[in-house]
Design an enzyme around this catalytic site. Structure first.
Site, PDB file in Angstrom:
ATOM      1  N   SER A   1       0.827  -1.215   0.000  1.00 55.51           N
ATOM      2  CA  SER A   1       0.000   0.000   0.000  1.00 55.51           C
ATOM      3  C   SER A   1       0.863   1.266   0.000  1.00 55.51           C
ATOM      4  O   SER A   1       1.944   1.293   0.603  1.00 55.51           O
ATOM      5  CB  SER A   1      -0.870  -0.003   1.266  1.00 55.51           C
ATOM      6  OG  SER A   1      -1.437   1.262   1.489  1.00 55.51           O
TER       7      SER A   1
ATOM      8  N   TYR B   1      -2.260   5.635  -4.099  1.00 56.69           N
ATOM      9  CA  TYR B   1      -3.263   6.658  -3.818  1.00 56.69           C
ATOM     10  C   TYR B   1      -2.764   7.937  -4.459  1.00 56.69           C
ATOM     11  O   TYR B   1      -1.588   8.312  -4.282  1.00 56.69           O
ATOM     12  CB  TYR B   1      -3.422   6.879  -2.312  1.00 56.69           C
ATOM     13  CG  TYR B   1      -4.337   5.879  -1.645  1.00 56.69           C
ATOM     14  CD1 TYR B   1      -5.614   5.641  -2.144  1.00 56.69           C
ATOM     15  CD2 TYR B   1      -3.940   5.183  -0.506  1.00 56.69           C
ATOM     16  CE1 TYR B   1      -6.463   4.728  -1.532  1.00 56.69           C
ATOM     17  CE2 TYR B   1      -4.788   4.269   0.110  1.00 56.69           C
ATOM     18  CZ  TYR B   1      -6.045   4.054  -0.417  1.00 56.69           C
ATOM     19  OH  TYR B   1      -6.892   3.150   0.188  1.00 56.69           O
TER      20      TYR B   1
ATOM     21  N   THR C   1      -5.929   2.704  -6.715  1.00 58.26           N
ATOM     22  CA  THR C   1      -7.171   2.632  -5.932  1.00 58.26           C
ATOM     23  C   THR C   1      -7.977   3.901  -6.158  1.00 58.26           C
ATOM     24  O   THR C   1      -7.475   5.018  -5.986  1.00 58.26           O
ATOM     25  CB  THR C   1      -6.851   2.423  -4.434  1.00 58.26           C
ATOM     26  OG1 THR C   1      -6.166   1.181  -4.309  1.00 58.26           O
ATOM     27  CG2 THR C   1      -8.120   2.382  -3.595  1.00 58.26           C
TER      28      THR C   1
ATOM     29  N   LYS D   1      -8.572  -0.489  -8.983  1.00 56.60           N
ATOM     30  CA  LYS D   1      -9.207  -1.160  -7.837  1.00 56.60           C
ATOM     31  C   LYS D   1     -10.285  -0.267  -7.219  1.00 56.60           C
ATOM     32  O   LYS D   1     -10.006   0.893  -6.894  1.00 56.60           O
ATOM     33  CB  LYS D   1      -8.133  -1.469  -6.783  1.00 56.60           C
ATOM     34  CG  LYS D   1      -8.666  -2.044  -5.475  1.00 56.60           C
ATOM     35  CD  LYS D   1      -7.520  -2.465  -4.576  1.00 56.60           C
ATOM     36  CE  LYS D   1      -8.000  -3.045  -3.264  1.00 56.60           C
ATOM     37  NZ  LYS D   1      -8.428  -2.024  -2.299  1.00 56.60           N
TER      38      LYS D   1
ATOM     39  N   HIS E   1     -13.819  -1.795  -1.036  1.00 58.87           N
ATOM     40  CA  HIS E   1     -12.789  -1.451  -0.047  1.00 58.87           C
ATOM     41  C   HIS E   1     -13.047  -2.170   1.291  1.00 58.87           C
ATOM     42  O   HIS E   1     -12.793  -1.640   2.374  1.00 58.87           O
ATOM     43  CB  HIS E   1     -12.757   0.069   0.154  1.00 58.87           C
ATOM     44  CG  HIS E   1     -11.385   0.613   0.463  1.00 58.87           C
ATOM     45  ND1 HIS E   1     -10.591   1.212  -0.474  1.00 58.87           N
ATOM     46  CD2 HIS E   1     -10.670   0.653   1.620  1.00 58.87           C
ATOM     47  CE1 HIS E   1      -9.459   1.608   0.089  1.00 58.87           C
ATOM     48  NE2 HIS E   1      -9.482   1.262   1.367  1.00 58.87           N
TER      49      HIS E   1
HETATM   50  C1  LIG Z   1      -6.852  -2.343   7.592  1.00 52.80           C
HETATM   51  C2  LIG Z   1      -7.112  -2.165   6.125  1.00 52.80           C
HETATM   52  C3  LIG Z   1      -6.369  -1.230   5.429  1.00 52.80           C
HETATM   53  C4  LIG Z   1      -6.570  -1.084   4.056  1.00 52.80           C
HETATM   54  N1  LIG Z   1      -5.761  -0.235   3.356  1.00 52.80           N
HETATM   55  C5  LIG Z   1      -5.877  -0.166   2.022  1.00 52.80           C
HETATM   56  C6  LIG Z   1      -4.975   0.621   1.276  1.00 52.80           C
HETATM   57  O1  LIG Z   1      -4.053   1.218   1.808  1.00 52.80           O
HETATM   58  N2  LIG Z   1      -5.156   0.669  -0.066  1.00 52.80           N
HETATM   59  C7  LIG Z   1      -6.182   0.007  -0.701  1.00 52.80           C
HETATM   60  O2  LIG Z   1      -6.322   0.085  -1.919  1.00 52.80           O
HETATM   61  N3  LIG Z   1      -7.035  -0.758   0.002  1.00 52.80           N
HETATM   62  C8  LIG Z   1      -6.897  -0.870   1.334  1.00 52.80           C
HETATM   63  N4  LIG Z   1      -7.734  -1.679   2.034  1.00 52.80           N
HETATM   64  C9  LIG Z   1      -8.766  -2.459   1.323  1.00 52.80           C
HETATM   65  C10 LIG Z   1      -8.204  -3.820   0.897  1.00 52.80           C
HETATM   66  O3  LIG Z   1      -7.235  -3.663  -0.089  1.00 52.80           O
HETATM   67  C11 LIG Z   1      -9.312  -4.731   0.357  1.00 52.80           C
HETATM   68  O4  LIG Z   1     -10.022  -4.053  -0.643  1.00 52.80           O
HETATM   69  C12 LIG Z   1     -10.265  -5.202   1.459  1.00 52.80           C
HETATM   70  O5  LIG Z   1      -9.570  -5.469   2.639  1.00 52.80           O
HETATM   71  C13 LIG Z   1     -11.010  -6.441   1.002  1.00 52.80           C
HETATM   72  O6  LIG Z   1     -11.905  -6.872   1.954  1.00 52.80           O
HETATM   73  P1  LIG Z   1     -11.566  -8.015   3.042  1.00 52.80           P
HETATM   74  O7  LIG Z   1     -10.726  -7.362   4.087  1.00 52.80           O
HETATM   75  O8  LIG Z   1     -12.912  -8.403   3.542  1.00 52.80           O
HETATM   76  O9  LIG Z   1     -10.831  -9.114   2.323  1.00 52.80           O
HETATM   77  C14 LIG Z   1      -7.555  -1.846   3.396  1.00 52.80           C
HETATM   78  C15 LIG Z   1      -8.298  -2.792   4.120  1.00 52.80           C
HETATM   79  C16 LIG Z   1      -8.063  -2.967   5.464  1.00 52.80           C
HETATM   80  C17 LIG Z   1      -8.847  -4.010   6.203  1.00 52.80           C
HETATM   81  C1  LIG Z   2      -2.945   6.144  11.787  1.00 56.21           C
HETATM   82  C2  LIG Z   2      -4.025   5.653  10.984  1.00 56.21           C
HETATM   83  C3  LIG Z   2      -3.662   5.506   9.553  1.00 56.21           C
HETATM   84  C4  LIG Z   2      -4.668   6.106   8.717  1.00 56.21           C
HETATM   85  C5  LIG Z   2      -4.339   6.261   7.301  1.00 56.21           C
HETATM   86  C6  LIG Z   2      -5.513   6.795   6.599  1.00 56.21           C
HETATM   87  C7  LIG Z   2      -5.506   6.569   5.153  1.00 56.21           C
HETATM   88  C8  LIG Z   2      -6.452   5.524   4.693  1.00 56.21           C
HETATM   89  C9  LIG Z   2      -5.806   4.674   3.734  1.00 56.21           C
HETATM   90  C10 LIG Z   2      -5.787   3.248   4.176  1.00 56.21           C
HETATM   91  C11 LIG Z   2      -7.015   2.569   3.713  1.00 56.21           C
HETATM   92  O1  LIG Z   2      -7.224   2.415   2.526  1.00 56.21           O
HETATM   93  C12 LIG Z   2      -7.987   2.106   4.669  1.00 56.21           C
HETATM   94  O2  LIG Z   2      -8.988   1.517   4.232  1.00 56.21           O
HETATM   95  O3  LIG Z   2      -7.807   2.289   5.884  1.00 56.21           O
END
Ligand SMILES: Cc1cc2nc3c(=O)[nH]c(=O)nc-3n(C[C@H](O)[C@H](O)[C@H](O)COP(=O)(O)O)c2cc1C
Ligand SMILES: CCCCCCCCCCC(=O)C(=O)O
Length: 379
Positions: free
Chosen positions: A107, A130, A156, A253, A277
């Site tokens: 990420s 991003y 994304t 995505k 997401h």
């Molecule tokens: C804690 C967390 C952080 C995430 N951060 C990102 C991210 O930085 N970039 C992104 O495109 N998707 C992010 N996602 C979404 C995941 O890439 C994905 O779409 C999602 O987790 C799929 O659902 P699932 O957790 O039920 O498998 C995040 C999801 C979680 C749970």
């Molecule tokens: C200290 C907390 C970190 C927060 C980062 C915020 C940006 C969100 C990007 C991460 C993401 O996609 C998500 O679902 O969470």
């Protein structure tokens, strides 16, 4: 780890070992969490057709993902702040994915930087982008991904503003996280394994976006920080700009709508990910599995359709493939493993899903990933 038989077991251990503010950040969703729940509930309505007396002795779970051979139709999704769940978590997760023969996506919001991961793993990984307001910075970030030899760029497109996660606000999950709040400090004091894991890690801050983080005096909410940094003007024309910098494979995505899927084809992306997401953005949006068949019908022969949202088992992977996805990303499923046991926990999560998929294929009478389509479903 013998007693751990399913992803829910890993989730339970993650919850016990990782401070609540970090566990909730992973586990919870936005607003009333309707979409988060729908992602799981809608899978349970999809039933398989059991088939018998088929020779299933030679099953092959390998497949092709954007032109590369993979051992499984599985990808580790980009997960921000992974290194807060376990020290150097991104490196551990990437190594586990590569050992299992599947892609790992780093990420933009990772703790370990592109360079940290590239220096500590053996094969190329994917980078998730991003798009921030500072386009000079975004260009430099893509150039860093090129220098790190990333083999795909995952753009994304569903988080230019952030859906509010109520629990994060209540927990002090701000940027940076309020770990010195008394409640959080007391909680952290009861999680010595997590502290040890974090202290063993080398990376402590968001490695890709140094210079774009608030100073300690401007501690603010995640939504305020995202609003100040992420570019809300991002639109389809920007894909050409990204393409002018990134020469490799591009995956879009965050597609939930057939018209957007058609635009992703027009934009010339190699693949799209049907995704909400993980129920963390537009609450009230349909589950990913609900919209998947329509997207596949509309564009499945023109672009590779990937899927994520709610996958917690090999049965769920089978369901998504049966509905037309070519491969699946998992997010929380592997992070639960990481939070519970570090790298071996990620390996365990992948193994659990692999074994479940293999058994489900056998009981449905199929031997290869390419054979899976809606004939395995009891419609
Ligand atoms: C804690 C967390 C952080 C995430 N951060 C990102 C991210 O930085 N970039 C992104 O495109 N998707 C992010 N996602 C979404 C995941 O890439 C994905 O779409 C999602 O987790 C799929 O659902 P699932 O957790 O039920 O498998 C995040 C999801 C979680 C749970
Ligand atoms: C200290 C907390 C970190 C927060 C980062 C915020 C940006 C969100 C990007 C991460 C993401 O996609 C998500 O679902 O969470």
């Amino acid at each position: 780890m013998k007693q751990i038989t399913c992803i829910d077991d890993l989730r339970e251990i993650h919850q016990r070992r990782v401070p609540k503010m970090f566990f909730d950040y992973v586990d919870r969703g936005s607003y009333a969490e309707e979409t988060l729940r729908a992602n799981r509930d809608d899978f349970q309505d999809i039933k398989f057709r059991q088939r018998i007396l088929v020779d299933i002795s030679e099953r092959d779970l390998s497949t092709e993902i954007i032109g590369e051979r993979a051992a499984l139709p599985l990808i580790l999704a980009p997960v921000g702040s992974t290194g807060m769940q376990y020290g150097d978590g991104e490196i551990h997760a990437c190594r586990a994915a590569q050992a299992a023969g599947i892609p790992y996506t780093l990420s933009t919001m990772s703790i370990c930087s592109l360079e940290d991961v590239a220096a500590n793993v053996e094969q190329p990984f994917w980078f998730q982008l991003y798009v921030m307001r500072d386009r000079g910075f975004v260009k430099a970030l893509i150039e860093r991904a090129i220098a790190a030899k990333c083999s795909a760029l995952v753009l994304t497109v569903d988080l230019q503003v952030i859906g509010q996660r109520h629990q994060d606000i209540k927990n002090g999950m701000s940027v940076p996280p309020e770990i010195f709040r008394l409640k959080n400090l007391i909680d952290i004091a009861t999680k010595p394994r997590w502290v040890k894991g974090i202290l063993a890690g080398k990376s402590r801050n968001f490695g890709n976006i140094a210079g774009h983080l608030p100073g300690s005096k401007d501690l603010g909410s995640v939504s305020a920080w995202v609003a100040s940094q992420f570019d809300p003007s991002l639109n389809w024309k920007d894909i050409d700009w990204i393409r002018s910098i990134w020469p490799g494979k591009l995956i879009i995505k965050g597609i939930l709508d057939v018209e957007d899927a058609a635009l992703a084809v027009k934009a010339g992306a190699e693949a799209l990910v049907v995704s909400n997401h993980g129920g963390r953005q537009l609450d009230g949006a349909p589950s990913s599995i609900e919209v998947l068949p329509d997207v596949v019908d509309a564009v499945g022969d023109q672009i590779e359709v990937m899927f994520d949202g709610g996958i917690r088992s090999g049965q769920d992977v089978m369901r998504a493939l049966a509905m037309g996805a070519r491969s699946c990303m998992i997010g929380r499923a592997y992070i639960y493993g990481l939070g519970a046991f570090g790298g071996p926990g990620v390996t365990k999560a992948i193994d659990i899903i692999k074994n479940e998929l293999s058994t489900t294929m056998a009981l449905c009478g199929v031997n290869s990933i390419e054979e899976i389509d809606d004939h395995v479903l009891a419609l």
